[in-house]
Structures are given as C-alpha cells and as structure tokens.
Design a protein around this motif. Sequence first.
Motif, PDB file in Angstrom:
ATOM      1  N   HIS A  65       0.839  -1.019  -0.012  1.00 39.01           N
ATOM      2  CA  HIS A  65       0.099   0.043   0.042  1.00 39.01           C
ATOM      3  C   HIS A  65       0.977   1.296   0.083  1.00 39.01           C
ATOM      4  CE1 HIS A  65      -3.579  -2.644   0.804  1.00 39.01           C
ATOM      5  NE2 HIS A  65      -2.649  -3.262   1.445  1.00 39.01           N
ATOM      6  N   ASP A  66       0.465   2.407  -0.117  1.00 39.32           N
ATOM      7  CA  ASP A  66       0.879   3.818  -0.064  1.00 39.32           C
ATOM      8  C   ASP A  66       1.626   3.905   1.402  1.00 39.32           C
ATOM      9  OD1 ASP A  66       0.119   4.196  -2.831  1.00 39.32           O
ATOM     10  OD2 ASP A  66      -1.443   5.420  -2.331  1.00 39.32           O
ATOM     11  N   THR A  67       2.575   4.703   1.289  1.00 39.90           N
ATOM     12  CA  THR A  67       3.324   5.087   2.586  1.00 39.90           C
ATOM     13  C   THR A  67       2.855   6.520   2.868  1.00 39.90           C
ATOM     14  OG1 THR A  67       5.231   5.812   1.476  1.00 39.90           O
ATOM     15  CG2 THR A  67       5.120   3.491   2.027  1.00 39.90           C
ATOM     16  N   LEU A  68       3.122   6.914   4.264  1.00 40.02           N
ATOM     17  CA  LEU A  68       3.117   8.203   4.373  1.00 40.02           C
ATOM     18  C   LEU A  68       4.245   9.299   4.313  1.00 40.02           C
ATOM     19  CD1 LEU A  68       1.094   7.371   7.688  1.00 40.02           C
ATOM     20  CD2 LEU A  68      -0.051   8.143   5.888  1.00 40.02           C
ATOM     21  N   ASP A  69       4.301   9.983   3.501  1.00 40.10           N
ATOM     22  CA  ASP A  69       5.361  10.910   3.067  1.00 40.10           C
ATOM     23  C   ASP A  69       6.050  11.432   4.481  1.00 40.10           C
ATOM     24  OD1 ASP A  69       5.120  10.420   0.497  1.00 40.10           O
ATOM     25  OD2 ASP A  69       4.104  12.176   0.184  1.00 40.10           O
ATOM     26  N   TYR A  70       5.116  12.159   5.291  1.00 38.48           N
ATOM     27  CA  TYR A  70       5.907  12.649   6.337  1.00 38.48           C
ATOM     28  C   TYR A  70       6.482  11.749   7.310  1.00 38.48           C
ATOM     29  CZ  TYR A  70       1.286  11.695   8.566  1.00 38.48           C
ATOM     30  OH  TYR A  70       0.082  10.894   9.032  1.00 38.48           O
ATOM     31  N   ILE A  71       6.193  10.334   7.379  1.00 31.42           N
ATOM     32  CA  ILE A  71       6.745   9.386   8.308  1.00 31.42           C
ATOM     33  C   ILE A  71       7.692   9.019   7.506  1.00 31.42           C
ATOM     34  CG2 ILE A  71       6.429   6.946   9.163  1.00 31.42           C
ATOM     35  CD1 ILE A  71       4.882   9.290  10.749  1.00 31.42           C
ATOM     36  N   ASP A  72       7.957   8.659   6.133  1.00 32.83           N
ATOM     37  CA  ASP A  72       8.989   8.289   5.428  1.00 32.83           C
ATOM     38  C   ASP A  72      10.239   9.185   5.639  1.00 32.83           C
ATOM     39  OD1 ASP A  72       7.613   6.253   4.311  1.00 32.83           O
ATOM     40  OD2 ASP A  72       7.227   7.095   2.576  1.00 32.83           O
ATOM     41  N   LYS A  73       9.918  10.638   5.559  1.00 30.19           N
ATOM     42  CA  LYS A  73      11.008  11.592   5.788  1.00 30.19           C
ATOM     43  C   LYS A  73      11.414  11.592   7.130  1.00 30.19           C
ATOM     44  CE  LYS A  73       8.862  14.815   2.299  1.00 30.19           C
ATOM     45  NZ  LYS A  73       7.993  15.951   2.065  1.00 30.19           N
ATOM     46  N   LEU A  74      10.662  11.511   8.242  1.00 26.79           N
ATOM     47  CA  LEU A  74      11.240  11.541   9.754  1.00 26.79           C
ATOM     48  C   LEU A  74      11.950  10.372   9.730  1.00 26.79           C
ATOM     49  CD1 LEU A  74      10.545  12.623  12.480  1.00 26.79           C
ATOM     50  CD2 LEU A  74       8.679  10.892  12.738  1.00 26.79           C
ATOM     51  N   LEU A  75      11.563   9.087   9.244  1.00 30.04           N
ATOM     52  CA  LEU A  75      12.500   7.828   9.372  1.00 30.04           C
ATOM     53  C   LEU A  75      13.796   7.948   8.805  1.00 30.04           C
ATOM     54  CD1 LEU A  75       9.750   5.191   8.885  1.00 30.04           C
ATOM     55  CD2 LEU A  75      11.144   5.936  11.134  1.00 30.04           C
ATOM     56  N   GLU A  76      13.846   8.556   7.661  1.00 37.77           N
ATOM     57  CA  GLU A  76      15.085   8.871   6.882  1.00 37.77           C
ATOM     58  C   GLU A  76      16.174  10.071   7.638  1.00 37.77           C
ATOM     59  OE1 GLU A  76      16.658   7.368   4.232  1.00 37.77           O
ATOM     60  OE2 GLU A  76      15.059   6.057   4.416  1.00 37.77           O
ATOM     61  N   GLU A  77      15.398  10.968   8.290  1.00 37.18           N
ATOM     62  CA  GLU A  77      16.214  11.931   8.733  1.00 37.18           C
ATOM     63  C   GLU A  77      16.691  11.370  10.215  1.00 37.18           C
ATOM     64  OE1 GLU A  77      14.669  15.757  11.483  1.00 37.18           O
ATOM     65  OE2 GLU A  77      13.943  15.348   9.655  1.00 37.18           O
ATOM     66  N   LYS A  78      15.747  10.713  11.052  1.00 32.13           N
ATOM     67  CA  LYS A  78      16.229   9.952  12.420  1.00 32.13           C
ATOM     68  C   LYS A  78      17.123   8.799  12.215  1.00 32.13           C
ATOM     69  CE  LYS A  78      14.260  13.240  14.575  1.00 32.13           C
ATOM     70  NZ  LYS A  78      14.871  14.363  15.286  1.00 32.13           N
TER      71      LYS A  78
END
Length: 74
Positions: free
Chosen positions: A28-41
């Motif tokens: 399924h689709d992912t959540l952009d803001y969670i994807d960015k948060l995970l990549e950042e942290k």
Amino acid sequence: MLVKNNYNECLTNLACSIRKYFELDYKHDTLDYIDKLLEEKQPKNVVVILFDGMGSRILERTLSKDDFLIKHKY
C-alpha cells in the motif's frame, strides 16, 4: 454527521512506511511525512504504540503541558 475512512492516511500506511524504511515488501501507499522522519532520524528500531480512544482533546483536558504524552505529541 457522516464520517468516512481515509484509506490514504491510516495505520496500514504507517505500517507500510516502516516496512519501506527497513527495506521490506509493502503493498500500500506510505506516508510521506513518516518516510521523511524515518530517513532523517534513521532509527535502529521503531516502536508503535496505539492508544485507541485516547483523542487529543482527552489528553489536553486531563494532562498538564509538561506531561510526557503532551510534550511528545506529533
């Protein structure tokens, strides 16, 4: 009042974002803001705690501004 489910921003999408981060298959689709948060942290582990029925209004009414859940609300 008519309430419709938002299937583009739900727990399934959150789970898919976590699976994507750990390079696992997801359907399924992912959540952009969670994807960015995970990549950042770049966490080594991800823990999801779901409080069913604990809406933000209840939290704000019962907890002080210095409580953990209020300070870490996202």
